[in-house]
Design a protein around this motif. Sequence first.
Motif, mmCIF file in Angstrom:
data_model
loop_
_atom_site.group_PDB
_atom_site.id
_atom_site.type_symbol
_atom_site.label_atom_id
_atom_site.label_comp_id
_atom_site.label_asym_id
_atom_site.label_seq_id
_atom_site.Cartn_x
_atom_site.Cartn_y
_atom_site.Cartn_z
ATOM 1 N N LEU A 41 -10.683 12.792 -4.895
ATOM 2 C CA LEU A 41 -9.766 12.993 -3.781
ATOM 3 C C LEU A 41 -9.568 14.484 -3.516
ATOM 4 C CD1 LEU A 41 -7.081 10.307 -4.673
ATOM 5 C CD2 LEU A 41 -8.859 10.131 -2.946
ATOM 6 N N ILE A 42 -9.407 14.849 -2.234
ATOM 7 C CA ILE A 42 -9.183 16.232 -1.830
ATOM 8 C C ILE A 42 -7.695 16.419 -1.558
ATOM 9 C CG2 ILE A 42 -9.750 18.001 -0.129
ATOM 10 C CD1 ILE A 42 -12.393 16.591 0.331
ATOM 11 N N SER A 43 -7.096 17.424 -2.208
ATOM 12 C CA SER A 43 -5.661 17.656 -2.046
ATOM 13 C C SER A 43 -5.337 17.989 -0.600
ATOM 14 C CB SER A 43 -5.229 18.805 -2.959
ATOM 15 O OG SER A 43 -3.857 19.069 -2.814
ATOM 16 N N GLY A 44 -4.292 17.351 -0.060
ATOM 17 C CA GLY A 44 -3.881 17.564 1.316
ATOM 18 C C GLY A 44 -4.500 16.616 2.312
ATOM 19 N N HIS A 45 -5.545 15.865 1.898
ATOM 20 C CA HIS A 45 -6.148 14.893 2.801
ATOM 21 C C HIS A 45 -5.378 13.584 2.764
ATOM 22 C CE1 HIS A 45 -10.392 16.462 3.867
ATOM 23 N NE2 HIS A 45 -9.544 17.469 3.765
ATOM 24 N N HIS A 46 -5.521 12.812 3.817
ATOM 25 C CA HIS A 46 -4.878 11.506 3.931
ATOM 26 C C HIS A 46 -5.973 10.447 4.007
ATOM 27 C CE1 HIS A 46 -1.124 13.676 4.779
ATOM 28 N NE2 HIS A 46 -1.888 14.472 5.536
ATOM 29 N N TYR A 47 -5.831 9.392 3.213
ATOM 30 C CA TYR A 47 -6.871 8.371 3.093
ATOM 31 C C TYR A 47 -6.326 7.007 3.499
ATOM 32 C CZ TYR A 47 -9.264 11.907 0.279
ATOM 33 O OH TYR A 47 -9.875 13.046 -0.165
ATOM 34 N N VAL A 48 -7.136 6.244 4.249
ATOM 35 C CA VAL A 48 -6.823 4.844 4.551
ATOM 36 C C VAL A 48 -7.306 4.006 3.376
ATOM 37 C CG1 VAL A 48 -7.264 2.900 6.069
ATOM 38 C CG2 VAL A 48 -6.980 5.178 7.027
ATOM 39 N N ARG A 87 -8.908 -7.327 11.409
ATOM 40 C CA ARG A 87 -9.866 -7.692 10.355
ATOM 41 C C ARG A 87 -9.350 -7.337 8.956
ATOM 42 N NH1 ARG A 87 -15.279 -8.762 11.115
ATOM 43 N NH2 ARG A 87 -15.994 -8.918 13.262
ATOM 44 N N PHE A 88 -8.635 -6.201 8.852
ATOM 45 C CA PHE A 88 -8.177 -5.740 7.543
ATOM 46 C C PHE A 88 -6.677 -5.441 7.637
ATOM 47 C CE2 PHE A 88 -12.455 -5.345 6.029
ATOM 48 C CZ PHE A 88 -13.195 -4.966 7.144
ATOM 49 N N PRO A 89 -5.809 -6.465 7.503
ATOM 50 C CA PRO A 89 -4.374 -6.279 7.740
ATOM 51 C C PRO A 89 -3.636 -5.582 6.608
ATOM 52 C CG PRO A 89 -4.832 -8.553 7.108
ATOM 53 C CD PRO A 89 -6.161 -7.869 7.215
ATOM 54 N N ASP A 90 -4.244 -5.412 5.425
ATOM 55 C CA ASP A 90 -3.519 -4.901 4.264
ATOM 56 C C ASP A 90 -3.787 -3.426 4.000
ATOM 57 O OD1 ASP A 90 -4.108 -8.010 2.500
ATOM 58 O OD2 ASP A 90 -2.506 -7.443 3.863
ATOM 59 N N MET A 91 -4.365 -2.699 4.946
ATOM 60 C CA MET A 91 -4.652 -1.282 4.713
ATOM 61 C C MET A 91 -3.378 -0.446 4.807
ATOM 62 S SD MET A 91 -8.366 -0.575 6.505
ATOM 63 C CE MET A 91 -7.792 -0.892 8.167
ATOM 64 N N TRP A 92 -3.326 0.666 4.058
ATOM 65 C CA TRP A 92 -2.195 1.580 4.078
ATOM 66 C C TRP A 92 -2.702 3.001 3.843
ATOM 67 C CZ3 TRP A 92 -1.092 3.704 -0.900
ATOM 68 C CH2 TRP A 92 -1.698 3.042 -1.964
ATOM 69 N N VAL A 93 -1.841 4.004 4.031
ATOM 70 C CA VAL A 93 -2.233 5.422 3.975
ATOM 71 C C VAL A 93 -1.766 6.022 2.654
ATOM 72 C CG1 VAL A 93 -2.021 7.668 5.085
ATOM 73 C CG2 VAL A 93 -2.106 5.599 6.468
ATOM 74 N N TYR A 94 -2.670 6.778 2.013
ATOM 75 C CA TYR A 94 -2.322 7.531 0.792
ATOM 76 C C TYR A 94 -2.580 9.010 1.032
ATOM 77 C CZ TYR A 94 -2.558 9.477 -3.884
ATOM 78 O OH TYR A 94 -2.378 10.254 -4.998
ATOM 79 N N SER A 95 -1.626 9.859 0.707
ATOM 80 C CA SER A 95 -1.769 11.312 0.858
ATOM 81 C C SER A 95 -2.031 11.938 -0.499
ATOM 82 C CB SER A 95 -0.492 11.914 1.485
ATOM 83 O OG SER A 95 -0.234 11.321 2.736
ATOM 84 N N ALA A 96 -3.194 12.566 -0.653
ATOM 85 C CA ALA A 96 -3.575 13.183 -1.927
ATOM 86 C C ALA A 96 -2.777 14.461 -2.141
ATOM 87 C CB ALA A 96 -5.076 13.461 -1.939
ATOM 88 N N ARG A 97 -2.321 14.675 -3.365
ATOM 89 C CA ARG A 97 -1.519 15.863 -3.682
ATOM 90 C C ARG A 97 -2.392 16.916 -4.354
ATOM 91 N NH1 ARG A 97 3.883 12.941 -6.242
ATOM 92 N NH2 ARG A 97 4.465 11.791 -4.379
ATOM 93 N N ILE A 102 -5.791 2.413 11.217
ATOM 94 C CA ILE A 102 -5.269 1.153 10.664
ATOM 95 C C ILE A 102 -4.918 0.186 11.787
ATOM 96 C CG2 ILE A 102 -3.327 0.144 9.400
ATOM 97 C CD1 ILE A 102 -3.348 2.558 7.595
ATOM 98 N N ARG A 103 -4.257 0.687 12.860
ATOM 99 C CA ARG A 103 -3.900 -0.197 13.961
ATOM 100 C C ARG A 103 -5.135 -0.725 14.686
ATOM 101 N NH1 ARG A 103 0.559 3.493 14.659
ATOM 102 N NH2 ARG A 103 -0.597 4.737 16.184
ATOM 103 N N ALA A 104 -6.200 0.088 14.725
ATOM 104 C CA ALA A 104 -7.418 -0.353 15.408
ATOM 105 C C ALA A 104 -8.148 -1.450 14.644
ATOM 106 C CB ALA A 104 -8.355 0.836 15.626
ATOM 107 N N ALA A 151 -3.937 10.201 12.545
ATOM 108 C CA ALA A 151 -5.277 9.642 12.786
ATOM 109 C C ALA A 151 -5.534 8.451 11.871
ATOM 110 C CB ALA A 151 -6.328 10.723 12.565
ATOM 111 N N CYS A 152 -5.061 8.532 10.620
ATOM 112 C CA CYS A 152 -5.207 7.399 9.699
ATOM 113 C C CYS A 152 -4.429 6.186 10.195
ATOM 114 C CB CYS A 152 -4.736 7.802 8.303
ATOM 115 S SG CYS A 152 -5.732 9.091 7.534
#
Length: 328
Positions: A252-259, A318-328, A312-314, A307-308
């Motif tokens: 993971l890259i610090s400061g990036h946001h991941y779906v 198909r994938f209703p359980d996705m969420w966003v994680y922000s790397a520290r 997720i809304r788009a 953007a993440c």
Amino acid sequence: MSANPMMEQVGRLIGGLLAGGSEVFLPGIGSLYTERRPARRINRREVMPPHRGVSFTSQQRGVSLVEEIARVLQANGAEAEDLQAMAQSVYDRWIARALDGETLTVEGVGVLKHKHFTSDEAFERRLNPQGLKAVRLPRPRRFDWVCWVGVVAVVCAAAIGIYAWQMFRVDAPESVPMTRLVPAQRIDSLAGAVTADSMTVATPATASASATATATTNTSISASTSSTPTSSATAASATTSAAGDASAVASLISGHHYVVLGVFSTPENAARAASSASSRDVALTCGVYRFGAKYMVSPFESDDPEACRLFIRAHAERFPDMWVYSAR
């Protein structure tokens, strides 16, 4: 609505600056500013969506409220030489009415108490028109009895196949029937092992030797045939192991946001989940990342958390359980 027009006008001025994304410095108090707060999980079933909120800091940030009051007075036709003094006088009178001990009340915006700002409901709706209602996650699907029947059928079919394969692997019998001696003797005669004189009379010794040679040949062929599936299975297992080791796991890259599509305990399970998601939607390209002691599958990452959330809304259907994680 406040009975004092000055309190209402100053509160409206502060609210307009904060709603527009500006920072406001209150001399002698501190600074108020708006910040974008990411989504957070309340419990296992509910998630608070991302929203904007008002925060407080003791440091000086943004434009001074006195200067903003002076700008408004100038726009209303006040004299330039008395402008700063008038603005300071308005600010002092506003502070004297709004500040009560350690509590500062901003009319129409909220209340600052013990360095914590609480917005009014009307101002919250102004900052977040989409609302602040928690989003409830769908329940995971339960394992159906029809699936259990399918699993049992697959296991039974596999057991029958293994049993049939074991039956066909049985070696040839040790005794050779007498009816096979003549063909064996003909093969030996064509190879030059038996002379023309010995072909005229088949003695018991010759017959016994031919039978022994034929049985040895059959046994060798059977052993070679039975060893072939084992060698093939070993080669297939080696190939599968090599393919599993080739799966790449990124950091993971610090400061990036991941779906986040899912979190798994082994890299093999994460790779299978990424491949399954890509097969369901050809537009997805999933990556596998280290997530502490586990492995995270992510189809999208960005420097901007918005953007993440749009991603997720788009793909929510198909994938209703996705969420966003922000790397520290």
